[in-house]
Design an enzyme around this catalytic site. Structure first.
Site, PDB file in Angstrom:
ATOM      1  N   ASP A 155     137.227  24.197  15.868  1.00 24.38           N
ATOM      2  CA  ASP A 155     136.294  23.499  16.681  1.00 24.38           C
ATOM      3  C   ASP A 155     134.972  23.094  15.980  1.00 24.38           C
ATOM      4  OD1 ASP A 155     135.567  26.326  16.764  1.00 24.38           O
ATOM      5  OD2 ASP A 155     134.296  25.965  18.184  1.00 24.38           O
ATOM      6  N   GLU A 156     134.593  22.185  16.486  1.00 26.77           N
ATOM      7  CA  GLU A 156     133.093  21.613  15.901  1.00 26.77           C
ATOM      8  C   GLU A 156     132.873  21.644  14.487  1.00 26.77           C
ATOM      9  OE1 GLU A 156     130.143  22.793  19.674  1.00 26.77           O
ATOM     10  OE2 GLU A 156     130.942  24.380  18.443  1.00 26.77           O
ATOM     11  N   VAL A 157     133.496  20.951  13.915  1.00 24.73           N
ATOM     12  CA  VAL A 157     133.437  20.762  12.286  1.00 24.73           C
ATOM     13  C   VAL A 157     132.450  19.539  11.995  1.00 24.73           C
ATOM     14  CG1 VAL A 157     134.660  20.593   9.954  1.00 24.73           C
ATOM     15  CG2 VAL A 157     135.817  21.718  11.754  1.00 24.73           C
ATOM     16  N   HIS A 205     131.844  26.940  11.559  1.00 27.45           N
ATOM     17  CA  HIS A 205     131.357  28.047  12.187  1.00 27.45           C
ATOM     18  C   HIS A 205     131.517  29.371  11.252  1.00 27.45           C
ATOM     19  CE1 HIS A 205     130.764  27.060  16.122  1.00 27.45           C
ATOM     20  NE2 HIS A 205     131.489  26.061  15.992  1.00 27.45           N
ATOM     21  N   GLU A 207     140.363  20.476  19.449  1.00 30.15           N
ATOM     22  CA  GLU A 207     140.240  19.309  18.303  1.00 30.15           C
ATOM     23  C   GLU A 207     141.312  19.262  17.410  1.00 30.15           C
ATOM     24  OE1 GLU A 207     137.717  21.534  19.632  1.00 30.15           O
ATOM     25  OE2 GLU A 207     135.754  20.951  18.780  1.00 30.15           O
TER      26      GLU A 207
END
Ligand SMILES: *[C@@H]1O[C@H](CO)[C@@H](O)[C@H](O)[C@H]1NC(C)=O
Ligand SMILES: *[C@@H]1O[C@H](CO)[C@@H](O)[C@H](O)[C@H]1NC(C)=O
Ligand SMILES: *[C@@H]1O[C@H](CO)[C@@H](O)[C@H](O)[C@H]1NC(C)=O
Length: 535
Positions: free
Chosen positions: A334-336, A274, A387
């Protein structure tokens, strides 16, 4: 025009014909609003049928205990909220009579402890309210100024005004404190920029529902509106343009405005994913993506393999620590996406050296650990998305883990089982919208509803409603957020047993009408109905 009508007619025809999940009319709860009932529901609330007049011309707020600018400003604010002002024309019903023998003449506010500078995790928000007290006034007592703010809000909600007959309040006794310490609302100012006026308006709405954390997801892939003093090139290159920025002064204004309302500001600087917008101003920060051995010209997450990354992060977060007074900052995590890391030959080499095999979660963890070490060095607390723990991260004992993914019951069990504090947001993503009255789903989501010991439940410190910014900007963020966020606020403030959505609906309807009267474009959520000018 005629063509449009026909198309709509056909759509209706086909959709009702295809399934039974479409309807012209939705079931909804009874929407007759209550009058003079508080939201969120206090822990102990008793009300009589005796009503007292309030003389708006002579009503006084007085502080008989500790006082400070926070309380003085709140008195002025609530005078306008309750009685309106001729400038705003928000309410302002002149009294029909001036008799005081059956009236409440003022609110006496007794704060025990000297005011604290900023709100913080675990601050005392309890208060007691007695209307009337033995002297014909009302009394509000609290330990801290933060409790006084919550009590003033409740008091303002008990007063109803009727054109022609003035203001009234019922005899009431309240003893109140929040169930959870962390009651947050996330706004995302990267997908769409939100102006400081809208952010302030939202803080007012938050205060009306007793939220106490503004989780400011201030930057993300799409734009970097935060003006850094150490790295001004980040917003110069990474913002949408130079009109959509938060200057140091804007940020300070938001923090001060929130503080006056007992709301903490926790900024989120989400990495290593992000972070596309970060790379525009800080070259060599992001990983270069490769395809068949050559660079593609695109970038992935932050590059954890070079020292310059951590030198930069140290300097950047030193600034953040000083700009934002709250003990906590949100570090994201988050969300890597691993595909770019996988493509880059230097990262592959680094993975070999570190003996990570092909487990890129280990690389992510390596990064987060180094960032966390920096934060530990700065003596700043942090929140992280789940995460980081899922990848096996070792964080400080006072870290707060935010659970946001599906299967949250198991995750809350896991996170609290490891001894970490947690906040829940999975069931409160307000940006997911659907037709009809669906707020009871938010209302019925109970953070303690997972398998764990008493000690684990104690580690649940609250939750957050989230309004992600893909489809909201200044034009609709308030109406899409409110009053649905208030539903989450009651879950987080009131007793666990206050969980009957049908019983809550008329009170929520009043709360929404009260928001509309106070000038918020809070949307309709209970189906057909209307607001009288009396709330
Ligand atoms: C206040 O008292 C009136 C009767 O005087 C009653 O109808 C009303 O429900 C009471 N209000 C609340 C909030 O209980
Ligand atoms: C790999 O590292 C070398 C030496 O630091 C550097 O010159 C080169 O640009 C890096 N390549 C990539 C793809 O990052
Ligand atoms: C808690 O555990 C019981 C027994 O294993 C199980 O039936 C139940 O579904 C679990 N509840 C939750 C919320 O996970």
């Amino acid at each position: 025009m005629a063509v449009t009508v026909v198309v709509i007619f056909l759509l209706c025809f086909f959709s009702t014909g295809r399934g039974n999940n479409q309807a012209h009319h939705e079931e909804s709860y009874s929407t007759t609003p209550t009058r003079g009932q508080p939201w969120p529901m206090p822990q102990k609330y008793s009300v009589t049928t005796k009503t007292y007049d309030i003389d708006s011309n002579n009503f006084q707020f007085t502080a008989s205990g500790q006082t400070c600018d926070i309380l003085t400003k709140a008195f002025a604010r609530y005078k306008t909220i309750i009685f309106g002002s001729q400038d705003t024309k928000l309410r302002f019903y002149p009294n029909r009579f001036n008799r005081v023998e059956e009236g409440v003449t003022g609110l006496n506010v007794k704060v025990q402890k000297p005011c604290e500078e900023y709100p913080y995790l675990g601050m005392d928000e309890s208060y007691e309210l007695m209307v009337p007290d033995s002297s014909g006034q009302a009394t509000l007592s609290s330990v801290s100024v933060w409790g006084a703010l919550r009590g003033l809000e409740t008091f303002s909600q008990l007063i109803t005004g009727t054109p022609g007959s003035g203001y009234k309040i019922n005899g009431t006794t309240i003893s109140d404190s929040p169930r959870f310490q962390h009651r947050g609302l996330l706004f995302d100012t990267s997908r769409h920029f939100l102006g400081t006026d809208v952010l302030k308006k939202n803080l007012d709405a938050m205060a009306q529902s007793k939220f106490n954390v503004f989780h400011w997801h201030i930057v993300d892939d799409q734009s970097f509106p935060y003006v850094s003093q150490a790295f001004p090139q980040m917003s110069q290159m990474g913002a949408y343009d130079q009109l959509h920025l938060y200057s140091p002064n804007d940020v300070k204004e938001i923090i001060d405005y929130a503080r006056d309302r007992g709301i903490r500001v926790i900024p989120e600087f989400d990495t290593p994913g992000h972070s596309q917008s970060w790379g525009k101003g800080i070259t060599d920060l992001l990983t270069k993506c490769y395809s068949k051995g050559t660079p593609t010209g695109t970038f992935g997450p932050i590059d954890p393999t070079v020292d310059s990354t951590f030198q930069f992060l140290n300097e950047f977060f030193t600034e953040i620590k000083n700009v934002f007074p709250d003990k906590y900052v949100h570090l994201g995590g988050d969300e890597v996406s691993f595909s770019c890391w996988q493509s880059n030959p230097n990262i592959t080499e680094f993975m070999k050296q570190q003996k990570f095999g092909t487990n890129y979660a280990k690389l992510e963890e390596y990064y987060m650990q180094k960032l966390i070490d920096i934060m530990n060095g700065l003596d700043k607390g942090y929140l992280i998305w789940q995460e980081v723990i899922d990848n096996g991260g070792k964080v400080k004992a006072d870290t707060v883990v935010e659970v946001w993914k599906g299967g949250w019951q198991a995750e809350m069990g896991k996170v609290t089982g490891l001894g970490y504090q947690s906040v829940l947001s999975t069931c409160w993503y307000l940006n997911y919208i659907s037709y009809g009255s669906n707020w009871n789903n938010y209302y019925l989501c109970e953070p303690y509803n997972f398998n764990g010991t008493e000690a684990q439940k104690k580690l649940v410190i609250g939750g957050e409603a989230c309004m992600w910014g893909e489809y909201v900007d200044d034009t609709n963020v308030i109406s899409r957020t409110w009053p649905r966020a208030s539903v989450v606020a009651e879950r987080l403030w009131s007793a666990q047993s206050v969980n009957d959505a049908k019983a809550a609906a008329p009170r929520l309807e009043e709360h929404r009408c009260r928001m509309v009267r106070r000038g918020f474009q809070a949307e309709s959520i209970n189906g057909p109905g209307y607001c009288t000018p009396e709330y």
